[in-house]
Design an enzyme around this catalytic site. Structure first.
Site, short mmCIF file in Angstrom:
data_model
loop_
_atom_site.label_atom_id
_atom_site.label_comp_id
_atom_site.label_asym_id
_atom_site.label_seq_id
_atom_site.Cartn_x
_atom_site.Cartn_y
_atom_site.Cartn_z
N LYS A 112 0.83 -1.20 0.00
CA LYS A 112 0.00 0.00 0.00
C LYS A 112 0.88 1.26 0.00
O LYS A 112 0.70 2.17 -0.79
CB LYS A 112 -0.90 -0.04 1.24
CG LYS A 112 -1.85 1.11 1.36
CD LYS A 112 -2.81 0.84 2.52
CE LYS A 112 -3.57 2.10 2.89
NZ LYS A 112 -4.51 1.89 4.00
N GLU B 87 10.45 -4.74 4.66
CA GLU B 87 10.55 -6.12 4.19
C GLU B 87 10.25 -6.21 2.69
O GLU B 87 10.97 -6.84 1.92
CB GLU B 87 9.56 -7.03 4.94
CG GLU B 87 9.87 -7.25 6.41
CD GLU B 87 9.21 -6.21 7.31
OE1 GLU B 87 8.92 -5.09 6.85
OE2 GLU B 87 9.02 -6.54 8.50
N GLY C 196 -4.98 -2.34 5.27
CA GLY C 196 -4.16 -3.47 4.79
C GLY C 196 -4.83 -4.82 5.00
O GLY C 196 -4.94 -5.64 4.09
N ARG C 197 -5.33 -5.04 6.22
CA ARG C 197 -5.92 -6.37 6.52
C ARG C 197 -7.32 -6.53 5.94
O ARG C 197 -7.94 -7.57 6.11
CB ARG C 197 -5.91 -6.61 8.03
CG ARG C 197 -6.57 -5.53 8.84
CD ARG C 197 -6.26 -5.70 10.33
NE ARG C 197 -6.76 -4.58 11.13
CZ ARG C 197 -6.11 -3.43 11.31
NH1 ARG C 197 -4.94 -3.22 10.73
NH2 ARG C 197 -6.62 -2.48 12.07
N GLU D 268 -5.14 -7.65 14.92
CA GLU D 268 -4.64 -6.32 14.61
C GLU D 268 -5.80 -5.31 14.71
O GLU D 268 -5.60 -4.15 15.04
CB GLU D 268 -3.99 -6.28 13.21
CG GLU D 268 -2.95 -5.17 13.10
CD GLU D 268 -2.19 -5.18 11.78
OE1 GLU D 268 -2.78 -5.53 10.75
OE2 GLU D 268 -1.00 -4.83 11.78
N HIS E 235 -5.82 -34.57 16.76
CA HIS E 235 -4.76 -35.46 17.22
C HIS E 235 -3.65 -34.70 17.94
O HIS E 235 -2.56 -35.23 18.13
CB HIS E 235 -4.20 -36.26 16.04
CG HIS E 235 -5.25 -37.14 15.43
ND1 HIS E 235 -5.40 -38.46 15.77
CD2 HIS E 235 -6.25 -36.84 14.57
CE1 HIS E 235 -6.44 -38.96 15.10
NE2 HIS E 235 -6.98 -37.99 14.37
N LYS F 177 9.20 -1.31 14.59
CA LYS F 177 9.76 -0.94 13.28
C LYS F 177 10.79 0.18 13.45
O LYS F 177 11.86 0.14 12.87
CB LYS F 177 8.64 -0.39 12.37
CG LYS F 177 7.71 -1.41 11.81
CD LYS F 177 6.89 -0.72 10.72
CE LYS F 177 5.57 -1.41 10.47
NZ LYS F 177 4.67 -0.66 9.64
C1 G6Q Z 1 -2.68 -4.12 7.98
C2 G6Q Z 1 -1.44 -3.51 8.41
C3 G6Q Z 1 -0.18 -4.17 7.89
C4 G6Q Z 1 0.20 -3.83 6.47
C5 G6Q Z 1 1.64 -4.25 6.21
C6 G6Q Z 1 2.09 -3.98 4.81
O1 G6Q Z 1 -3.78 -3.72 8.26
O2 G6Q Z 1 -1.49 -2.17 8.12
O3 G6Q Z 1 -0.21 -5.57 8.02
O4 G6Q Z 1 -0.67 -4.44 5.58
O5 G6Q Z 1 2.49 -3.59 7.13
O6 G6Q Z 1 2.00 -2.62 4.49
P1 G6Q Z 1 2.17 -2.14 3.01
O7 G6Q Z 1 1.08 -2.72 2.19
O8 G6Q Z 1 2.13 -0.64 3.07
O9 G6Q Z 1 3.52 -2.65 2.54
#
Ligand code: G6Q
Length: 554
Positions: A217, A223, A279-280, A365, A396, A516
């Site tokens: 996003k 990462e 994001g989620r 989250e 199991h 972070k």
């Molecule tokens: C979700 C969070 C988080 C996010 C990641 C990746 O709700 O905000 O999991 O999706 O940190 O972020 P980017 O899409 O900006 O790389």
């Protein structure tokens, strides 16, 4: 040990503030003593009465430790919390994510063409469909082989690079819908900064047939950007170093065109989404591009339609027969009155093996918060811990604790009437296990029953199942793209319902920031050739020194 106020036991919390919370607290004292054996004995039709079907999902919630009055009080709590107004505010594009001053409009991602949803006076639905059309066109070209790699070969491998919300949804959806995917192509997902993730994902791939979808996003996530640069170097190395190859082997999914251009991806190959998609909550936005390439645009649209059907159910249905509302209320009931700390999600469907992991982010989250919308410490425990594994495997291993341990663990069982891979008697056996588990959890086995089997007295207590362990069962006809959409939306809205009852912001995630920032500070301390001056605590300083020493001795 000193604990922050918000992690103190419920008894030490500030007094509850609304009549329904108080009424539920005294009601709990009565109901907690009732056994499901008795509740089913008193009402032989309970299992038919306490079930709701909506949008093709059947929810049996009869094996919960509730009576009719519990539901009435929980529904009163929903009313008192202003749930309907909050639902309308979300669907109306109001900025309900107050700490980030953003609208929360994942529901717009699946609104049908022609619908209208305004954000700051602008209808966002046409943009949603224009991106979907662009994704469909691209997916068709990749799937048909019309999109060629740098050397003229067709793309056979798609690697999504993203993390968190830009990874868990795509992986889960790909695994869930693998049955519908293009089997001549391979789909991989790289998320971790651990180089192993990238190395293993590409070790047997041919760069000339490999397309990377960089999903982020913000397009600044450490990462993802690190993995994307590594992928770029790997791709260029395999394609003779010609920088023009990037245009054929990299596309981006982002909200940030400037950063995409800076990375070297042509913004013509960028698929956009918007800051009102969390994001989620983004697997049905352009973040789902790898999913669409895997299953094709028609299946993707059918998944969106499933989401939309559940959205409409949630928005328009009276709460007493509203699936996400009922599930949200039950979750609050166990979390805040029984003190249950977790919810187990147990899909009896191998394709849903990543569903619990996906739900962990969605639920924890979103609702792992201790400050209310008014800036105060919450009066109630919030977000339970979600976890799970597909059945029957879990039976199991950890089910022992659910059946006979000392903790109360409400469970969601998820199953489908029709198998996607009918093999002999497997499916009947699978479903027999679902029904047997919920039955055993609810009704258990009394000492008398154990004795009647000839069990020696000393062994009896070990073999008794006290029962009264609650569960929901969600039954659907078949795992299709449309059903997956409904299932995900069901949990999204259940999470929203819970967040409203706790009066928290389910759409921010400030809790992930500190780590972070600190990592950015530590990276140079690990990479510096000269011994750095360390100003952390004594534990962190020693760990850094020890790492540096062992790293150098390699
Ligand atoms: C979700 C969070 C988080 C996010 C990641 C990746 O709700 O905000 O999991 O999706 O940190 O972020 P980017 O899409 O900006 O790389």
């Amino acid at each position: 040990m000193s604990m922050a106020a918000h992690v103190q036991p419920l008894a030490n919390r500030p007094a509850t503030r609304t009549p329904a919370w108080d009424a539920l607290a005294s009601h709990y004292k009565k109901v907690s003593k009732l056994h499901l054996r008795q509740l089913f004995g008193d009402d032989p039709k309970r299992g038919e009465r306490m079930a709701v079907e909506a949008a093709g999902l059947y929810l049996d919630y009869s094996k919960n430790r509730i009576i009719d009055q519990t539901l009435r009080l929980l529904l009163q709590l929903a009313e008192e919390s202003g749930l309907q107004a909050r639902i309308d505010a979300m669907f109306g594009g109001e900025k309900i994510n107050i700490t980030e001053k953003r609208a929360v409009l994942h529901v717009a991602l699946r609104a049908p063409r022609g619908a209208s949803i305004l954000v700051d006076g602008k209808d966002v639905v046409p943009e949603v469909h224009s991106v979907l059309d662009k994704m469909a066109n691209f997916s068709d070209r990749v799937r048909s082989g019309a999109w060629k790699g740098h050397t003229g070969k067709r793309i056979r491998n798609v690697v999504n690079i993203g993390i968190g919300g830009s990874d868990l949804g795509p992986v889960m959806a790909y695994e869930a819908l693998k049955h519908y995917s293009e089997r001549d192509m391979s789909f991989r997902f790289v998320s971790n900064i651990d180089g192993t993730d990238f190395a293993e994902a590409v070790r047997d791939l041919d760069p000339s047939e490999t397309l990377f979808v960089v999903s982020s996003k913000t397009f600044t996530t450490l990462e993802t950007m690190t993995n994307a640069h590594t992928a770029r170097a790997w791709s260029l190395a395999g394609l003779g170093g010609d920088a023009s190859s990037v245009a054929k082997h990299f596309v981006a999914v982002a909200t940030n065109a400037a950063e995409v251009a800076k990375f070297g991806i042509d913004t013509a190959n960028m698929f956009e989404f918007w800051d009102w998609v969390g994001g989620r909550y983004s697997m049905d936005s352009a973040i789902g591009l790898s999913t669409m390439v895997a299953i094709g645009p028609d299946n993707f649209r059918s998944m969106l339609d499933g989401f939309h059907q559940m959205d409409e159910h949630f928005r328009t249905t009276p709460f007493e027969v509203n699936l996400p509302v009922l599930m949200g209320l039950l979750s609050v009931w166990y979390n805040d009155f029984f003190g249950a700390q977790t919810v187990a999600v147990l899909p009896y469907e191998q394709y849903l093996k990543r569903f619990p992991a996906y739900l962990q982010q969605l639920t924890m989250e979103s609702n792992g918060k201790h400050i209310t919308l008014d800036g105060e410490i919450v009066a109630h425990d919030t977000g339970p811990i979600y976890w799970g594994e597909p059945g029957t495997n879990g039976q199991h291993s950890f089910y022992q604790l659910i059946h006979q341990g000392t903790r109360l663990i409400p469970c969601d069982f998820i199953a489908f009437a029709q198998p996607l891979n009918p093999v002999g008697r497997h499916h009947d056996m699978l479903l027999a296990n679902v029904f047997a588990q919920t039955e055993a959890l609810a009704f258990g086995k009394t000492p008398e029953q154990v004795k009647a089997e000839g069990t020696p007295d000393w062994l009896v207590p070990h073999r008794v199942f006290e029962g009264n362990r609650p569960s929901n069962t969600i039954l659907a006809e078949r795992l299709t793209p449309d059903t997956l959409g409904k299932l995900v939306a069901l949990y999204e809205h259940s999470v929203f319902t819970q967040g409203v009852l706790w009066n928290i912001d389910s759409f921010d995630q400030w809790g992930v920031e500190l780590g972070k920032v600190l990592a950015q500070r530590i990276i140079p301390e690990l990479e510096n050739n000269l011994e750095p001056a360390l100003n952390h605590d004594s534990s962190t300083n020693s760990l850094i020194r020890r790492y540096r020493k062992h790293k150098e001795s390699l």
